[in-house]
Design a protein around this motif. Structure first.
Motif, PDB file in Angstrom:
ATOM      1  N   VAL A 130       9.283  71.252  68.960  1.00 44.98           N
ATOM      2  CA  VAL A 130       8.501  71.088  67.743  1.00 44.98           C
ATOM      3  C   VAL A 130       7.336  70.143  68.023  1.00 44.98           C
ATOM      4  CG1 VAL A 130       8.558  70.465  65.306  1.00 44.98           C
ATOM      5  CG2 VAL A 130      10.635  71.346  66.409  1.00 44.98           C
ATOM      6  N   VAL A 145       4.867  75.181  58.477  1.00 47.47           N
ATOM      7  CA  VAL A 145       5.271  75.595  59.815  1.00 47.47           C
ATOM      8  C   VAL A 145       4.268  76.642  60.277  1.00 47.47           C
ATOM      9  CG1 VAL A 145       7.109  76.535  61.250  1.00 47.47           C
ATOM     10  CG2 VAL A 145       7.685  75.256  59.172  1.00 47.47           C
ATOM     11  N   PHE A 161      13.224  74.540  58.298  1.00 45.31           N
ATOM     12  CA  PHE A 161      12.537  73.257  58.138  1.00 45.31           C
ATOM     13  C   PHE A 161      12.403  72.864  56.668  1.00 45.31           C
ATOM     14  CE2 PHE A 161      11.158  74.537  62.366  1.00 45.31           C
ATOM     15  CZ  PHE A 161      11.257  73.344  63.070  1.00 45.31           C
ATOM     16  N   LEU A 193       4.181  72.064  63.443  1.00 43.45           N
ATOM     17  CA  LEU A 193       4.120  71.630  62.059  1.00 43.45           C
ATOM     18  C   LEU A 193       2.753  71.013  61.800  1.00 43.45           C
ATOM     19  CD1 LEU A 193       7.618  69.977  61.438  1.00 43.45           C
ATOM     20  CD2 LEU A 193       6.987  72.395  61.473  1.00 43.45           C
ATOM     21  N   LEU A 213      12.880  67.601  58.722  1.00 44.00           N
ATOM     22  CA  LEU A 213      13.371  67.511  60.096  1.00 44.00           C
ATOM     23  C   LEU A 213      14.844  67.131  60.135  1.00 44.00           C
ATOM     24  CD1 LEU A 213      10.415  65.793  62.014  1.00 44.00           C
ATOM     25  CD2 LEU A 213      10.899  68.230  61.710  1.00 44.00           C
ATOM     26  N   PHE A 216      16.662  70.194  59.190  1.00 41.16           N
ATOM     27  CA  PHE A 216      16.608  71.135  60.304  1.00 41.16           C
ATOM     28  C   PHE A 216      17.660  70.798  61.352  1.00 41.16           C
ATOM     29  CE2 PHE A 216      14.850  71.995  64.582  1.00 41.16           C
ATOM     30  CZ  PHE A 216      14.810  73.377  64.531  1.00 41.16           C
TER      31      PHE A 216
END
Length: 316
Positions: A130, A145, A161, A193, A213, A216
Motif C-alpha cells: 500500500v 483507493v 479499506f 491511497l 487501515l 483492513f
C-alpha cells in the motif's frame, strides 16, 4: 517489534541521515503487508497516518490493547523522501529529482536510485502493498483507493479499506518508473491511497484513512480481534471513463464553498472565478454532469486551463 534504519546515507551539505522503518509482528518470513508513504516530501497526510499506525501497532505488541493480536508481520516506511520532509520540499532537495520516478532503482546508482532499490527490495514480496499519497499543493482529493490495471483480486480487496470511493485507472507511460508500477511485476496485490492535499494535514481525512487501515488489517487476518464496523455506505467504484474534469476557462481567483464527498446535480453552481483585482464575477462554475465531487482546487489563484474540480459519475 523493531524500529530500524532502512537506509543510512551521507549528505554533502549536512549530517548523515536515515530513513526509518518499523517491522512489527512475527519476524519469520516476508511481511504480509507493507505500507509506504512520503515518496514526496510535502505529502504530510500519509506520513502522519503511517507514523500513527506504527505507534498503534507498537502498543498492540506491547499489550496496550489486550483484545488485539498482530498475527502476521507488517512493514511500515512512513517517509521515504525524509530529506524532502525535513526541508518541506516535494522533490529530493539536492537535485530536485522526483523520488517516485526512480524505480526500480539501482543499488550502485545515485542516492535516489539507491533509496528506490532498497524500498522495492524491502516491500516487493509482501502479499499486500500500500502506497499513500496526497495530491499537490493546489488540489484536494477525496480519500480513495486507486487501482492501476488491477487484477480481479485487487478489485475485490479494494473494498476492504472502507473508503467511500475506489477509482480504477490505466497505467500510462508516465507511471513506468513509479513504485506502484514496479510492484506490479511481483506476486501480490498493490494499492495506492490518495488522501487530501499536500503541504498540510487534513485531520478528518487522516482519521478516516487510519481507521480504514486498521479495519483492513483486521479484515485480511493480520490484526486479530478488530471489531470491524459496517461501512455507512458501500464503496463506489469508478472507472476512468466515469471521471469528468472541470477546467478554468479564464484566469482569476477561484472560490467555492463545496466539500468533497457531496453529490452534485447537472447545472448546479459549484463556485465562481472572480477578477483578482476588482472582484467582478468572471465565470460561474457549474457542474457539467451529475455525480460525486471527488476533487477540488484549494489554491484560489489560477491560470486559464487549470484544473478546478473532478466529478465522478455513477456510469460513464
Amino acid at each position: 517489534m523493531s524500529s530500524r534504519d532502512l537506509v543510512l546515507m551521507t549528505a554533502p551539505l549536512r549530517e548523515d541521515f536515515t530513513i526509518p522503518c518499523h517491522e512489527l509482528g512475527p519476524a519469520a518470513g516476508n511481511p504480509a503487508v507493507s505500507f509506504v508513504s512520503g515518496l514526496h516530501g510535502d505529502e504530510i497526510n500519509g506520513i502522519y497516518i503511517l507514523a500513527r499506525l506504527a505507534d498503534f501497532l507498537t502498543a498492540v505488541e506491547g499489550g496496550g490493547y489486550p483484545k488485539l493480536r498482530l498475527a502476521q508481520r507488517v512493514l511500515i516506511i512512513p517517509a521515504v523522501n525524509v530529506l524532502g520532509t525535513n526541508t518541506l520540499r516535494r522533490a529530493w532537495p539536492f537535485d530536485q529529482s522526483d523520488q517516485n520516478r526512480m524505480f526500480p532503482g539501482n543499488q550502485m546508482g545515485e542516492t535516489t536510485q539507491r533509496i528506490a532499490y532498497t524500498v522495492l527490495e524491502a516491500t516487493k514480496k509482501s502479499a499486500y502493498r500500500v502506497d499513500l499519497h496526497s495530491s499537490n499543493l493546489y488540489f484536494e482529493e477525496l480519500p480513495q483507493v486507486r487501482l492501476y490495471d488491477p487484477t480481479p483480486e485487487e478489485r475485490e480487496t479494494a473494498h476492504l479499506f472502507g473508503l467511500s470511493a475506489i477509482m480504477e485507472r490505466s497505467v500510462s507511460p508516465v507511471f513506468t518508473t513509479t513504485l506502484m508500477y514496479s510492484w506490479k511485476y511481483w506476486p501480490g496485490q498493490s494499492f495506492l491511497l490518495q488522501i487530501g492535499q499536500a503541504g498540510s494535514i487534513q485531520l478528518p481525512h487522516c482519521q478516516q484513512v487510519f481507521r480504514g487501515l486498521v479495519s483492513f488489517l483486521g479484515r485480511i487476518g493480520v490484526l486479530e480481534g478488530v471489531e470491524v464496523a459496517e461501512a455507512d455506505q458501500e464503496a463506489l467504484y469508478f472507472t476512468r471513463e466515469c471521471s469528468v474534469r472541470i477546467y478554468a476557462d479564464r484566469a482569476g481567483m477561484f472560490v467555492s464553498d463545496k466539500s468533497l464527498g457531496g453529490w452534485v446535480s447537472k447545472g448546479q453552481e459549484l463556485g465562481y472565478i472572480y477578477d483578482s483585482f476588482n472582484g467582478n464575477v468572471r465565470t460561474r462554475v457549474t457542474a457539467p454532469v451529475a455525480g460525486l465531487l471527488t476533487g477540488i482546487r484549494r489554491q484560489p489563484m489560477l491560470f486559464e486551463g487549470d484544473l478546478l474540480m473532478r466529478i465522478c459519475t455513477r456510469t460513464p
